[in-house]
Design a protein around this motif. Structure first.
Motif, PDB file in Angstrom:
ATOM      1  N   LEU B  33       1.059  -1.285  -0.158  1.00 41.06           N
ATOM      2  CA  LEU B  33       0.161   0.009   0.135  1.00 41.06           C
ATOM      3  C   LEU B  33       0.820   1.304  -0.104  1.00 41.06           C
ATOM      4  O   LEU B  33       0.443   2.306  -0.694  1.00 41.06           O
ATOM      5  N   LEU B  37       1.419   4.259  -2.753  1.00 39.77           N
ATOM      6  CA  LEU B  37       1.014   5.666  -2.333  1.00 39.77           C
ATOM      7  C   LEU B  37       2.251   6.545  -2.815  1.00 39.77           C
ATOM      8  O   LEU B  37       2.485   7.709  -2.547  1.00 39.77           O
ATOM      9  N   THR B  46      10.849   2.054   9.443  1.00 48.00           N
ATOM     10  CA  THR B  46      12.003   2.360  10.304  1.00 48.00           C
ATOM     11  C   THR B  46      11.408   3.508  11.368  1.00 48.00           C
ATOM     12  O   THR B  46      11.655   3.322  12.369  1.00 48.00           O
ATOM     13  N   ASP B 316       1.487   6.182  14.470  1.00 46.71           N
ATOM     14  CA  ASP B 316       1.133   7.857  14.387  1.00 46.71           C
ATOM     15  C   ASP B 316       2.300   8.322  13.964  1.00 46.71           C
ATOM     16  O   ASP B 316       2.205   9.526  13.271  1.00 46.71           O
ATOM     17  N   LYS B 317       3.393   8.106  14.562  1.00 45.14           N
ATOM     18  CA  LYS B 317       4.806   8.663  14.222  1.00 45.14           C
ATOM     19  C   LYS B 317       4.963   8.488  12.630  1.00 45.14           C
ATOM     20  O   LYS B 317       5.283   9.534  12.034  1.00 45.14           O
ATOM     21  N   GLN B 319       2.762   8.428  10.369  1.00 44.23           N
ATOM     22  CA  GLN B 319       1.731   9.290   9.767  1.00 44.23           C
ATOM     23  C   GLN B 319       2.482  10.810   9.976  1.00 44.23           C
ATOM     24  O   GLN B 319       2.625  11.182   8.924  1.00 44.23           O
ATOM     25  N   ARG B 320       3.085  11.119  10.901  1.00 45.80           N
ATOM     26  CA  ARG B 320       3.550  12.397  11.058  1.00 45.80           C
ATOM     27  C   ARG B 320       4.803  12.597  10.237  1.00 45.80           C
ATOM     28  O   ARG B 320       5.063  13.706   9.630  1.00 45.80           O
ATOM     29  N   GLN B 323       4.271  11.428   6.573  1.00 43.96           N
ATOM     30  CA  GLN B 323       3.044  12.131   6.028  1.00 43.96           C
ATOM     31  C   GLN B 323       2.135  11.201   5.179  1.00 43.96           C
ATOM     32  O   GLN B 323       1.789  11.600   4.044  1.00 43.96           O
ATOM     33  N   PRO B 325      -1.587   9.177   4.874  1.00 47.63           N
ATOM     34  CA  PRO B 325      -2.713   9.730   5.509  1.00 47.63           C
ATOM     35  C   PRO B 325      -2.975   8.786   6.737  1.00 47.63           C
ATOM     36  O   PRO B 325      -2.746   7.647   6.558  1.00 47.63           O
ATOM     37  N   SER B 326      -3.888   9.188   7.751  1.00 50.33           N
ATOM     38  CA  SER B 326      -4.248   8.419   8.814  1.00 50.33           C
ATOM     39  C   SER B 326      -4.903   7.311   8.430  1.00 50.33           C
ATOM     40  O   SER B 326      -4.790   6.153   9.215  1.00 50.33           O
ATOM     41  N   ALA B 327      -5.750   7.235   7.606  1.00 47.84           N
ATOM     42  CA  ALA B 327      -6.419   6.154   6.941  1.00 47.84           C
ATOM     43  C   ALA B 327      -5.585   4.793   6.720  1.00 47.84           C
ATOM     44  O   ALA B 327      -6.202   3.833   7.049  1.00 47.84           O
ATOM     45  N   LEU B 328      -4.258   5.065   6.141  1.00 44.44           N
ATOM     46  CA  LEU B 328      -3.616   4.207   6.130  1.00 44.44           C
ATOM     47  C   LEU B 328      -3.194   3.168   7.063  1.00 44.44           C
ATOM     48  O   LEU B 328      -3.005   2.110   7.428  1.00 44.44           O
TER      49      LEU B 328
END
Lengths: 309, 377, 349
Positions: B33, B37, B46, B316-317, B319-320, B323, B325-328
């Motif tokens: 996935l 993207l 990592t 969460d990290k 995502q940050r 970058q 999407p939180s959806a992934l």
């Protein structure tokens, strides 16, 4: 304060209640069939989101509503296949695999939305189909015969499901697989085969339930647009005691009370809105506890079946 | 004899490793996935590992996240062992947090050594009450607990909305006219000790781990625990053996709710220091996953909630930093859950083969396959 | 079977090695940086780094998107990614996760960290204590913590009632049935301000008008918001409005029923070009630019930004796709002027 108990308002409440119940009906009736065969699928909400997105996307690209509905059905069925492989063949714990499926559907539908559409858009969905003659009847006409096509379809599923469960050989096999899989197996019924069919069927229905929202009632897609609706749908299966008409009753009760509280707010009745919103949830529990005759759940529910040696 | 011992521990090792393989497989799908993207999966993963375990900051976040997960998971262990499917953790957490806040604000002058235990206990009691509603409804009126807990979650949420906008609204907010939906700050003496400066990690983690051992003792070393498990395994046999089945069903829900309520209490006293919206934030569901990863064993729940906490923090990290999407991240969590639960299949098959080869081997006290014996009602 | 076991173990070891191999070299230099934290003032030439933590998504067509769009606009103005970096964390409905995100951004040396929700306030202040060199902003709020000694916190709010009032005026003028409807989320904060302003504006224009208000009890319950819209329409409403990301469901219904819609927070015209009349759009670009300028001048906080019609933070954006009668536009302009010069109070006492 305005008059609350007028004919117009009561008709409005009933009309809203019937429309609100439609997505629950698709999802709950599908889930019911799965549970009757012994599989609890907690992932309904995630499947609905996938169905809602698939339908919306197809309609957004092609404009063909029936193609959208078909897409939701197929995507729902695929999610069901995944659930069946994990929960039936591999005998996984159904409570947890359902939660996994829910998260997967929630995430994937949002991800696809972000990458394939990118912003909230609208489509023109199924429009209201006034049934000639019948919709002219006083009171009954506006309540029952003035709805979107998907709403009629949802109610049509009630007798269809009843027939499937109670009057067909497949229905007999489904119930046998859920009540006494060993006996069913000894009679030559492929228990796991039946469960594959029911789980895939139920998930396809959940996909349609999502489509009913995205291209039937709301005509938009947004991330997590079901907001937990699928979990309520699972709860309604218990309310209905695994009977299609019981589920109909539960869905109607929940939705009508929800419509009632909306109307109460709209007409300015002095109830705090937070407490009004609670009402359908509270009443559903109370009704099940004190008013509804309860049925034992299928004996083999959540129990994977493996042939003994 | 000696030989069979080694092969046994070898087998156990494989059983232990299988879930890890499952997680890796899920991450592999996630990598696809990520590639789709246009992100580099290695960079992403990592970050996931380093962010949750690789430094003090990440590690403390993981442990902070683990605390409510473990507490909820302990309650889930009790409920599922008792044959009750408690998906009402969210509501029970909210009730626990509300009660903790109300009591702490009502007695702001009490000394810490009285007030802190009292507020934690009131949180647990409120959660127990909320879980108990579902338990008693099931025991007395045969209302299915999945239905009642789903509904009670929404009711608790709206109750919180109502209380935080009216009766419990911070007087400072009213005075300032800003009306932010939160309670007043709790008196300082109920704040749990922060273990590492400049992080959120608080002493609640110690409480949670101690309680895990106590729950283990409760379930396997006391009559009450034995009966809860007996009811979960086989109701009619339990009834025949003279166990008051209905009471024990209610009891397991009450205890389960108590632990979720305590999780709410610990979040309020350890992390937020007041009641706010968005406090329960999904722990009611993630706690179920953590409990099942830990094979519904209170001690297994410790590493399981640590692992799941690390996954959530690391994701969460990711995502940050990358970058995505939180959806992934949500989809990835779903995949991990699906793959791990599916990997149980191989654990079970192997254990059955062992029994077939060596019928003397005691069949495990803790069923590797959690649900089929435990959940079936 | 033994063979398979060995196979599995081998596979695992390889995977672990691969991951460890990737992690190790990267981890070594990064670790000290993560711990030092707080050296926020960017040397010249480096991009200005902004991070935002938000409860919904950047595509919610409401609260979160409004701020994100503002950031992107400022970024473009400043000269793209080389001048300003934006990092965001979406769907942070769990406040503890948001707290972790805020702290991480501070650790990573972001210059400005925006906590885009009142519920994040406590966590943000806690982090702000530990990172006095980093700027923080939160909203909707008016508390910069100055009285408690904070010098690195901005606060921002939107006078949603102002645009609400104007939308109320527009609604009352376009309304023919004497009933307008409001689909609210939760009865608090920004949404309540907007709705109260809307009711005041509508009543001031037509004292006999009925403003029906309902709340769904959630920000994201799209289906219930849609049914609320249906209910309003059945109750006779011919103009609707509403707030939060859930309203896309209500707009879908309004579009189907041919009922007019007035938007807020973001520009919702694209969703239903035939029926959206106007939107109150939150334009945070002015506030963001000022914050950045202040930070670069060494002033890390202490200012409260309020979006108003007067300072162009709030804009009434008419939808070109809908032919709004000129007299309605004129009345809206009049209301805007009245609010700006103070002759109109958008909230009824």
């Amino acid at each position: 304060m305005k008059e609350f108990f007028t004919v117009a308002v009561l008709v409005g409440i009933a009309h809203s209640g019937i429309r609100l119940a439609a997505p629950y009906l698709f999802a709950s009736l599908g889930e019911m069939v799965g549970q009757l065969s012994g599989v609890l699928n907690l992932g309904v909400d995630g499947i609905m989101l996938m169905g809602a997105f698939a339908a919306f996307y197809v309609v957004f690209m092609t404009g063909n509503l029936w193609l959208g509905l078909l897409a939701a059905l197929i995507v729902g069925a695929l999610m069901g296949l995944l659930m069946a492989v994990i929960s039936v063949t591999m005998g996984a714990e159904q409570g947890i695999s359902g939660i996994g499926l829910y998260l997967f559907g929630l995430g994937l539908s949002s991800l696809l939305f972000k990458t394939m559409i990118g912003s909230v858009e609208s489509v023109s969905g199924f429009s209201t189909l006034r049934i000639p003659v019948l919709s002219e009847l006083p009171i009954i006409g506006p309540i029952f015969f003035d709805h979107s096509v998907v709403v009629y379809l949802a109610y049509l599923m009630v007798p269809v499901s009843w027939y499937l469960i109670n009057r067909t050989t497949l229905g007999l096999k489904i119930r046998a697989a859920g009540q006494n899989p060993e006996a069913a197996d000894s009679l030559g019924v492929s228990v796991n085969g039946v469960r594959y069919i029911t789980v895939i069927y139920g998930s396809a229905m959940a996909g349609i339930a999502g489509a009913a929202l995205s291209i039937g009632l709301l005509n938009v897609f947004q991330e997590n647009m079901t907001n937990g609706l699928g979990f309520i749908a699972v709860a309604l299966v218990y309310f209905g005691g695994w009977r299609p008409f019981g589920i109909l009753g539960g869905a109607l009760l929940f939705s009508t009370v929800n419509a009632l509280q909306l109307w109460a707010q709209v007409l300015g009745l002095p109830i705090p809105s937070d407490l009004a919103v609670m009402l359908p949830y509270v009443l559903t529990i109370i009704a099940l506890a004190f008013a509804v005759r309860q049925v034992r759940q299928p004996a083999a529910l959540t129990k994977p079946f493996e042939r003994g040696e | 004899m000696g030989k069979s011992r080694t092969s046994l521990s070898w087998d156990r090792l494989i059983d232990f490793l299988l879930p890890i393989v499952a997680v890796l497989a899920a991450l592999l799908v996630g990598a696809v996935l990520l590639l789709l993207l246009g992100e580099n999966p290695f960079t992403a993963y990592t970050v996931l590992i380093r962010g949750s375990l690789g430094n003090v900051n990440g590690l403390t976040q993981t442990l902070t996240k683990m605390t409510p997960l473990l507490l909820v998971a302990l309650g889930i262990c009790i409920a599922f062992r008792g044959g009750m499917i408690n998906i009402g953790g969210e509501g029970q957490i909210i009730l626990g947090a509300l009660a903790t806040t109300a009591v702490a604000l009502a007695f702001p002058t009490w000394p810490r050594w009285i007030l802190l235990p009292v507020v934690l206990l009131s949180g647990a009691l409120a959660g127990a009450f909320w879980g108990g509603i579902a338990g008693v409804l099931k025991a007395r009126l045969n209302v299915n607990e999945i239905l009642s807990t789903v509904m009670l979650n929404v009711i608790a949420l709206q109750l919180m909305n109502f209380l935080l906008r009216g009766p419990m609204l911070d007087p400072e907010q009213i005075a300032a006219g800003t009306n932010i939906a939160q309670s007043a700050a709790l008196p300082k003496q109920v704040w749990l000790t922060r273990l590492v400066p400049r992080t959120l990690l608080h002493s609640g983690i110690i409480l949670a781990i101690v309680l895990a051992f106590l729950v283990y003792l409760l379930l396997w070393r006391t009559t009450i625990g034995y009966r809860i498990r007996a009811v979960g395994l086989n109701q009619s046999a339990s009834r025949y053996a003279g166990i008051p089945v209905r009471s024990y069903m209610a009891l397991s829900m009450i205890l389960s709710g108590g632990f979720a309520g305590l999780a709410g209490a610990v979040e309020v006293t350890g992390v937020h220091h007041r009641m706010i919206e968005g406090l329960s934030g999904g722990y009611g569901f993630s706690g179920i996953v953590a409990a099942l990863f830990g094979h519904l064993h209170p001690l297994g729940a410790i590493p399981a909630s640590f692992f799941f906490g690390a996954l959530l923090v690391g994701a969460d990290k990711m995502q940050r930093t990358v970058q995505v999407p939180s959806a992934l991240i949500v989809a990835l969590q779903g995949l991990v859950v699906l793959f791990v639960v599916a990997s149980e299949y191989y654990v079970r098959r192997r254990s059955r083969r062992r029994v077939a080869v060596n019928p003397d081997e005691p069949s495990s006290d803790e069923p590797t396959h959690l649900g089929q014996e435990v959940i079936g009602v | 079977m033994q063979k398979r076991t060995i196979w599995l173990l081998a596979l695992i070891s390889v995977l672990i090695l691969v991951i460890a191999g990737c992690a190790a070299p990267a981890a070594a230099p990064a670790a000290p940086a993560a711990e030092s934290g707080g050296e926020a003032a960017a040397p010249a030439g480096e991009p200005f780094k902004v991070a935002i933590v938000m409860p919904s998504t950047i595509t919610d067509l409401a609260w979160s998107q409004a701020m994100y769009d503002g950031l992107v606009a400022v970024q473009e103005e400043m000269g793209g990614e080389s001048a300003m970096e934006i990092a965001y964390s979406e769907s942070m409905f769990n406040v503890a996760d948001a707290a972790a995100a805020i702290r991480d951004y501070a650790n990573d040396g972001y210059n400005l960290i925006i906590a885009h929700g009142t519920q994040y306030g406590n966590s943000m202040f806690e982090v702000a204590t530990d990172f006095p060199e980093t700027s923080f902003a939160w909203g909707t709020a008016v508390d910069t913590g100055k009285d408690k000694g904070y010098e690195n916190v901005f606060a921002y709010e939107a006078n949603a009632q102002e645009g609400g009032y104007v939308n109320g005026v527009i609604a009352a003028l376009l309304d023919e049935s004497g009933v307008v409807g409001v689909v609210g989320p939760v009865e608090a904060g920004d949404a309540k301000l907007y709705i109260d302003g809307f009711a005041t504006g509508a009543k001031a224009t037509n004292p006999d008008i009925a403003v029906n208000i309902s709340y769904t009890g959630s920000f994201g319950d799209t289906a219930l918001a849609a049914e609320a819209a249906n209910t309003h329409i059945s109750a006779g409403a011919d103009v609707l409005t509403g707030s939060a990301q859930q309203v896309v469901g209500a707009i879908g219904v309004a579009k189907e029923a041919g009922v007019l819609w007035l938007g807020t927070q973001s520009d919702q015209s694209s969703l239903a070009p035939d029926i959206v009349v106007a939107n109150q759009v939150y334009d945070w670009t002015g506030s963001i630019k000022d914050m950045i300028a202040k930070i670069q001048a060494g002033e890390l906080g202490g200012t409260v930004y309020t979006l108003t019609l007067e300072n162009d933070g709030l804009k009434i954006v008419f939808n070109d796709g809908y032919a709004t009668p000129d007299e309605v536009k004129a009345a809206a302009d009049e209301a805007i002027q009245g609010i700006i010069d103070g002759s109109i109070t958008p909230l009824a006492e």
